[in-house]
Write an enzyme that holds these catalytic residues in place. Sequence first.
Site, PDB file in Angstrom:
ATOM      1  N   CYS A  91       0.860  -1.254  -0.072  1.00  0.00           N
ATOM      2  CA  CYS A  91      -0.030  -0.003   0.165  1.00  0.00           C
ATOM      3  C   CYS A  91       0.733   1.345  -0.119  1.00  0.00           C
ATOM      4  O   CYS A  91       0.769   2.179  -0.881  1.00  0.00           O
ATOM      5  CB  CYS A  91      -1.095  -0.141   1.185  1.00  0.00           C
ATOM      6  N   ASP A 262      -4.419   0.215  -6.220  1.00  0.00           N
ATOM      7  CA  ASP A 262      -2.889   0.404  -5.708  1.00  0.00           C
ATOM      8  C   ASP A 262      -2.069  -0.691  -6.197  1.00  0.00           C
ATOM      9  O   ASP A 262      -0.908  -0.803  -6.030  1.00  0.00           O
ATOM     10  CB  ASP A 262      -2.784   0.946  -4.452  1.00  0.00           C
ATOM     11  N   HIS A 263      -2.598  -2.155  -6.004  1.00  0.00           N
ATOM     12  CA  HIS A 263      -1.835  -3.339  -6.466  1.00  0.00           C
ATOM     13  C   HIS A 263      -2.863  -4.451  -6.153  1.00  0.00           C
ATOM     14  O   HIS A 263      -3.961  -4.412  -5.736  1.00  0.00           O
ATOM     15  CB  HIS A 263      -0.576  -3.485  -5.450  1.00  0.00           C
TER      16      HIS A 263
END
Length: 491
Positions: A91, A262-263
């Site tokens: 994050c 974000d991922h």
Amino acid sequence: MRKGIKIQLLLLICTFVLVGCKENTEKDVTAMQSSTAAQAERPNIVFYLADDQDIYDYGCYGNEKVHTPAVDRLAKEGMFFENAFTAQAICAPSRAQLFTGQYPLKNGCFANHTKSKPDITSVASHMQKLGYEVVLAGKSHVKPANVYDWDREWEPVPKAGVPREYIPVDSIAHYFEHAKKPFCMFITSKYPHGKYFDVTDAKAENIKFYPFNAHKKSDSSFVKTKAGYYRSIEEDNRQLELVLDLVDKHLDINTLFIYSADHGVSGKFTVKDVGLKVPFVVRWPDVIKAGTISNQLIHYTDVLPTFIEMAGGKPASNLDGKSFLPLLKGQDVEIHQYVYGVRTNQNILNAEVFPSRMVRDKRYKYIRNFNSIEVLDKNLGDKENVNVFIRRGAEKFKDEPYEELYDLQNDSFEQNNLIGDSEFQEIKDKLIKEIFSWMKEQGDFLNDELGNMPILTAKGFKLDQNNNVRTIPDSLLNTLKEEDYFVIGHW
């Protein structure tokens, strides 16, 4: 006679002065009009960021079993990217790249829960200097405050009957309605990040499986968790729908809207594409042609340079990213030949020593796992209290080889490691040269020599201490001393 000549000369001079003043005034007015027009042409920018969601879990990215109509709508109305990346599947480092235009080691936020370097210039300062107001609405997870100096910041808000807090919808609505100047707003959701919804009737047939998780179809616990994750995705989609309705109601068509996450959660803490490849969907009416797709390589570090160029500025030379504004305007040009990824398994709850680096182009990907069990003996030093943690890291990931090479065109889920195939030797050598050149430029503490296996430290998540998910043997408690650590200065 002389007096008459003087009067004529005086009149002539006055005429020139008056004409000159008129011309200068007209120039000033024209300049002001041009400046005002340029300011009016600058778009408002809204960036919606979801939290921990795989690129494979959207309708527009090919998953027909998950419900994402708002993201799918954006893809139909704008452009979606097939090759967008973050450099770290965790994050805080992912967000710091987005906000600074620099890769993790350069901006300083390399491990989770750590700060960016105090002298970094973030999107807030860059865009403020260009006349924008910069707002963060939702989850932050970045520090320090002097770097991320938002004009306005609103925390997530509690909401009954759901597992996580909501974005501050009321504040966003009020701001959209009353904004007086160009703005750049990051709306940062806490969804679908766990804790997930509790789905009681979870069924495997309602989940889409991939090569990296197909073996878990009969795992009831995994299926239940995945069903809860899908439900959390739906909840985030509801938030996105609310925001899009507000944008359409209060803002004009000169509004750039970006959606991303974000991922990936399935590849969290790794350098696999399932962790680093991110959804990236952009709508900009009258600029982006609806329903377009780009397969050019772009990166989170490119977002800030793009915003700066859109605002009429020139991106600073110390930024790692490049503007992809030409892509949005319909030019199919290469932004990057390569993108890069980094991994640390320290400063997380299940902390172990296992750093990795990655480089990829559109087709091939190279990974170096620096503490692979294959090279463990060469990483050990003369301090046994340090060696024991280096061994723990190598043994924890004993199935991950020292080197990995993948042909992503034919093996998009990275199942077939080609590192020992002589046919790909030239490709391997080229990518190795590229990754270590980049690492040197970034000031990486790792290099291509074995025996360099630093123990990192930051506040919390110490290797030699227990936490709520990790228990180590009593014999290892508090065995690492201050001088045993490699300390990143700003931590």
